[in-house]
Write an enzyme that holds these catalytic residues in place. Sequence first.
Site, PDB file in Angstrom:
ATOM      1  N   HIS A 235       0.627  -1.251  -0.082  1.00 32.29           N
ATOM      2  CA  HIS A 235      -0.018  -0.249   0.020  1.00 32.29           C
ATOM      3  C   HIS A 235       0.865   1.398  -0.021  1.00 32.29           C
ATOM      4  O   HIS A 235       0.492   2.368  -0.219  1.00 32.29           O
ATOM      5  CB  HIS A 235      -0.855   0.003   1.233  1.00 32.29           C
ATOM      6  CG  HIS A 235      -0.227   0.296   2.482  1.00 32.29           C
ATOM      7  ND1 HIS A 235      -0.099  -0.694   3.486  1.00 32.29           N
ATOM      8  CD2 HIS A 235       0.044   1.487   3.110  1.00 32.29           C
ATOM      9  CE1 HIS A 235       0.477  -0.305   4.310  1.00 32.29           C
ATOM     10  NE2 HIS A 235       0.478   1.114   4.412  1.00 32.29           N
TER      11      HIS A 235
ATOM     12  N   ASP B  48      -0.161  -7.508   1.350  1.00 33.83           N
ATOM     13  CA  ASP B  48       0.530  -6.233   1.600  1.00 33.83           C
ATOM     14  C   ASP B  48       1.956  -6.291   1.438  1.00 33.83           C
ATOM     15  O   ASP B  48       2.550  -5.177   2.341  1.00 33.83           O
ATOM     16  CB  ASP B  48      -0.280  -5.589   2.826  1.00 33.83           C
ATOM     17  CG  ASP B  48      -0.182  -3.902   2.775  1.00 33.83           C
ATOM     18  OD1 ASP B  48       0.146  -3.311   1.555  1.00 33.83           O
ATOM     19  OD2 ASP B  48      -0.484  -3.230   3.557  1.00 33.83           O
TER      20      ASP B  48
ATOM     21  N   GLY C 208       4.088   5.854   8.726  1.00 30.22           N
ATOM     22  CA  GLY C 208       5.075   5.953   8.333  1.00 30.22           C
ATOM     23  C   GLY C 208       6.002   5.025   8.428  1.00 30.22           C
ATOM     24  O   GLY C 208       7.310   4.620   7.910  1.00 30.22           O
TER      25      GLY C 208
ATOM     26  N   SER D 206       4.935   1.912   8.261  1.00 31.82           N
ATOM     27  CA  SER D 206       4.614   0.669   7.386  1.00 31.82           C
ATOM     28  C   SER D 206       5.676   0.369   6.355  1.00 31.82           C
ATOM     29  O   SER D 206       6.139   1.065   5.604  1.00 31.82           O
ATOM     30  CB  SER D 206       3.440   1.257   6.409  1.00 31.82           C
ATOM     31  OG  SER D 206       2.343   1.388   7.085  1.00 31.82           O
TER      32      SER D 206
ATOM     33  N   GLY E 257      -9.070 -26.530  -4.157  1.00 33.99           N
ATOM     34  CA  GLY E 257     -10.598 -26.182  -4.358  1.00 33.99           C
ATOM     35  C   GLY E 257     -11.531 -26.468  -3.502  1.00 33.99           C
ATOM     36  O   GLY E 257     -12.438 -27.106  -3.614  1.00 33.99           O
TER      37      GLY E 257
END
Length: 438
Positions: free
Chosen positions: A70, A100, A172, A174, A230
Amino acid sequence: MFKASKYLLCAVVTFATLTAQAQVQEKTLEYVIADVNPSVVSIVADKNDSQALGAGVIIGADGYIVTNAHVIENADKITALTVEDEIYEADVIGFDVKTDIALLKAKQPKDFDPALFADSDAVRVGNRVFAIGNPYGLGNSVSAGIISAKERDIDKGPYDNFLQTDASINQGNSGGPLFNMDGEIVGINTAIFSTDGSNTGVGFATPSNQVQWIVSQLKAHGKVVRGWLGIGVQKMRSSDPIQKNKLIIASMTEDSPAAKAGLKVGDILEQVGDLSLKNPRIFSMQTSQKSINTKLPVKVLRDNELVETEVVVSVMPTAAEEKTSETKDEMSDDIQIDLEKKALDAEKLKKAVEFPELNFSAFYDEENGYFIVTDVKNDSDASRKGIVIGDKFNMANGKKIFGVEDFKIKIKQAQEIKRLELQVICADTVDIITLNLD
């Protein structure tokens, strides 16, 4: 008197020794921080007329950098700034929205000093850690704390498996690393729990083992290629301690690896290779990390009998990949039940059958192969056990139900032992509810 003096002397020596040890430990931490600080970078991502600020960590001597997806998503230009004020432009190698995690590489060649990864599976609650990041754009800043919890699910994505820490994590931070006391990366700081965006002592980091797998995929493919069986699994709840909290196959895709292996909806998982059967989330995450074409021995309980087979891991198709990224339902149980009631249209209610022995009525959905409860008698055993309108069930006393007449036969058989176990599907669990048939 002599004994007292002796013990006092021992106490003083012990206290002095502990003090010296604490000073050595504190000094050691200073050196550890000094060693790893150069590997941590501040990230500036230019996006049209705005900038996103974050942090990252150099993990390769050739300039590979890990950060959060992000932070750099949709960026026109990405710059990495070291604690020594060296500036590097970076290219995006790939990123994975579901975890992420993003992988960058510095454009300018240099022999970088990378940080090393630790084994996050070995991390224990209470272990001391420290974070380095770029809070509020201030540049490299250190905060310390402990691991507060493991395997946290915070509804951020389908593969949530966060380490929780009370080390100060702010905007900040992150993409910055969470280190152990040996200066090894145990996680990548990804999210905080806060109402106003500031630190509240609850931060979350993606475990290093998960990060390393994502990085290996991004290096090899520029994207993440996930394994797929599946099946959708849910957790059972049962009064039977042997069956309690086991995973059960709740859904299956046609022509999937699981279907080809002969597995069926309602099978109770006893073994799927070396995958964890602790909960559906960990099972799905570990499945996704299995190499394509891996053969997994499978053992399931079906109609109280052990069935053995083998399933071959396939590439997760695009449709399944998109499905796993759907956000989790944040509606309350009451709203979900109300929606279930609305789904019971007049035509279905007309076809509902009353089962007086059980004190409820239900409609059999032939297309999906399960009953839907349409009415429950107040103050009945079924009501007290938690059965509500909208609940679905497809098995009785461990056996699949094939329609109304088959269910009536199973009820008669159950009356001989004066109890009926229903496998009830509700929300994200499969409950085993035992009804008394006195």
